[in-house]
Design an enzyme around this catalytic site. Structure first.
Site, PDB file in Angstrom:
ATOM      1  N   LYS A  83       0.929  -1.281  -0.060  1.00  0.00           N
ATOM      2  CA  LYS A  83      -0.038  -0.093  -0.030  1.00  0.00           C
ATOM      3  C   LYS A  83       0.983   1.063   0.019  1.00  0.00           C
ATOM      4  O   LYS A  83       1.717   1.430   0.781  1.00  0.00           O
ATOM      5  CB  LYS A  83      -0.881  -0.260   1.044  1.00  0.00           C
ATOM      6  CG  LYS A  83      -2.433   0.545   1.217  1.00  0.00           C
ATOM      7  CD  LYS A  83      -3.066   0.302   2.428  1.00  0.00           C
ATOM      8  CE  LYS A  83      -4.460   1.034   2.169  1.00  0.00           C
ATOM      9  NZ  LYS A  83      -4.977   0.886   3.677  1.00  0.00           N
TER      10      LYS A  83
HETATM   11  O1  G3P Z   1      -7.679   1.709   5.374  1.00  0.00           O
HETATM   12  C1  G3P Z   1      -8.125   2.967   5.074  1.00  0.00           C
HETATM   13  C2  G3P Z   1      -9.423   3.472   5.366  1.00  0.00           C
HETATM   14  O2  G3P Z   1     -10.408   2.364   5.094  1.00  0.00           O
HETATM   15  C3  G3P Z   1      -9.623   4.380   6.531  1.00  0.00           C
HETATM   16  O3  G3P Z   1     -11.014   4.492   7.045  1.00  0.00           O
HETATM   17  O4  G3P Z   1     -12.389   5.170   8.626  1.00  0.00           O
HETATM   18  O5  G3P Z   1     -10.062   5.853   9.279  1.00  0.00           O
HETATM   19  O6  G3P Z   1     -11.288   6.867   7.486  1.00  0.00           O
HETATM   20  P1  G3P Z   1     -11.266   5.390   8.180  1.00  0.00           P
END
Ligand code: G3P
Length: 220
Positions: A83
């Site tokens: 990633k």
């Molecule tokens: O893994 C990346 C993403 O899904 C993060 O989500 O909820 O931290 O914006 P969030």
């Protein structure tokens, strides 16, 4: 649409995979910190539990260093996806990693143009963060819809991985938008399973079943 779990909690991954509906896992540095364990140990456990793609993120800012970290991550297991954050150096690194046959997931994508660049650099997956756009009053799902459309217009093979999913409606809308994958917290996956009418329907079926004459012996 494929379903990925967005977590570095191995117990959650174990439960999700056992449910039979989890196709992969995404992690990020914040989720790794939340797990509170050595990152390598966690990732090596995850790739054992989940045979599908498992994203592990680089943390360097320069292309050469990102490539170096990516090569290390990719050696840990064949199903690891490197990633890489969306930035000019990240795109350069993705191009290099792709040329070496290493699969990548370009993350922190907040616009269709960024997604297009990631695809052009050869990314295997691109992760539009829809919840975080919603948080600042923009329509995250619109970006997912438009990214899917642009990729279709040009036959780009990069998969659209809808990320930063916060609730079940996001999952439905991502599927309607044609996202290839939605990655979600374990809690959201649990919410997809539940419906009050399923619960009450099951309760009455089981109650009625007791009135069937051979209810106690038919499955012996
Ligand atoms: O893994 C990346 C993403 O899904 C993060 O989500 O909820 O931290 O914006 P969030």
């Amino acid at each position: 649409m494929k379903i990925f779990l967005d977590t570095a909690d191995v117990e959650e991954i174990r439960q999700g995979v056992a449910m039979g509906v989890v196709d992969g896992v995404t992690t990020n540095p914040s989720l790794a910190a939340k797990a509170g364990r050595n990152f390598k140990d966690v990732v090596l456990e995850i790739v054992e539990i989940c045979p599908g793609p498992v994203s592990a993120e680089t943390v360097a800012l320069g292309a050469d260093e990102i490539v170096r970290e990516g090569r290390i991550l990719a050696k840990w297991a064949p199903n690891i996806i490197v990633k890489v954050p969306l930035m000019a150096e990240g795109l350069k690194a993705v191009r290099q990693l792709t040329s070496e046959g290493i699969k990548t997931n370009v993350t922190l994508v907040f616009s269709v143009n960024q997604a297009l660049l990631a695809a052009k650099a050869g990314a295997t997956f691109v992760s539009p963060f829809l919840g975080r756009l919603d948080d600042i009053g923009q329509d995250g799902m619109q970006m997912v819809r438009e990214t899917v459309e642009v990729f279709r217009n040009y036959g780009l093979v990069t998969e659209v991985l809808a990320a930063s999913i916060r609730h079940p409606l996001h999952v439905t809308q991502a599927a309607l938008a044609g996202a290839d994958i939605a990655t979600m917290p374990f809690k959201v996956l649990g919410m997809l399973v539940k419906h009050p009418l399923t619960d009450s329907g099951l309760e009455s079926f089981l109650k009625d079943w007791e009135k069937v004459p051979d209810a106690k012996t038919v499955f012996l």
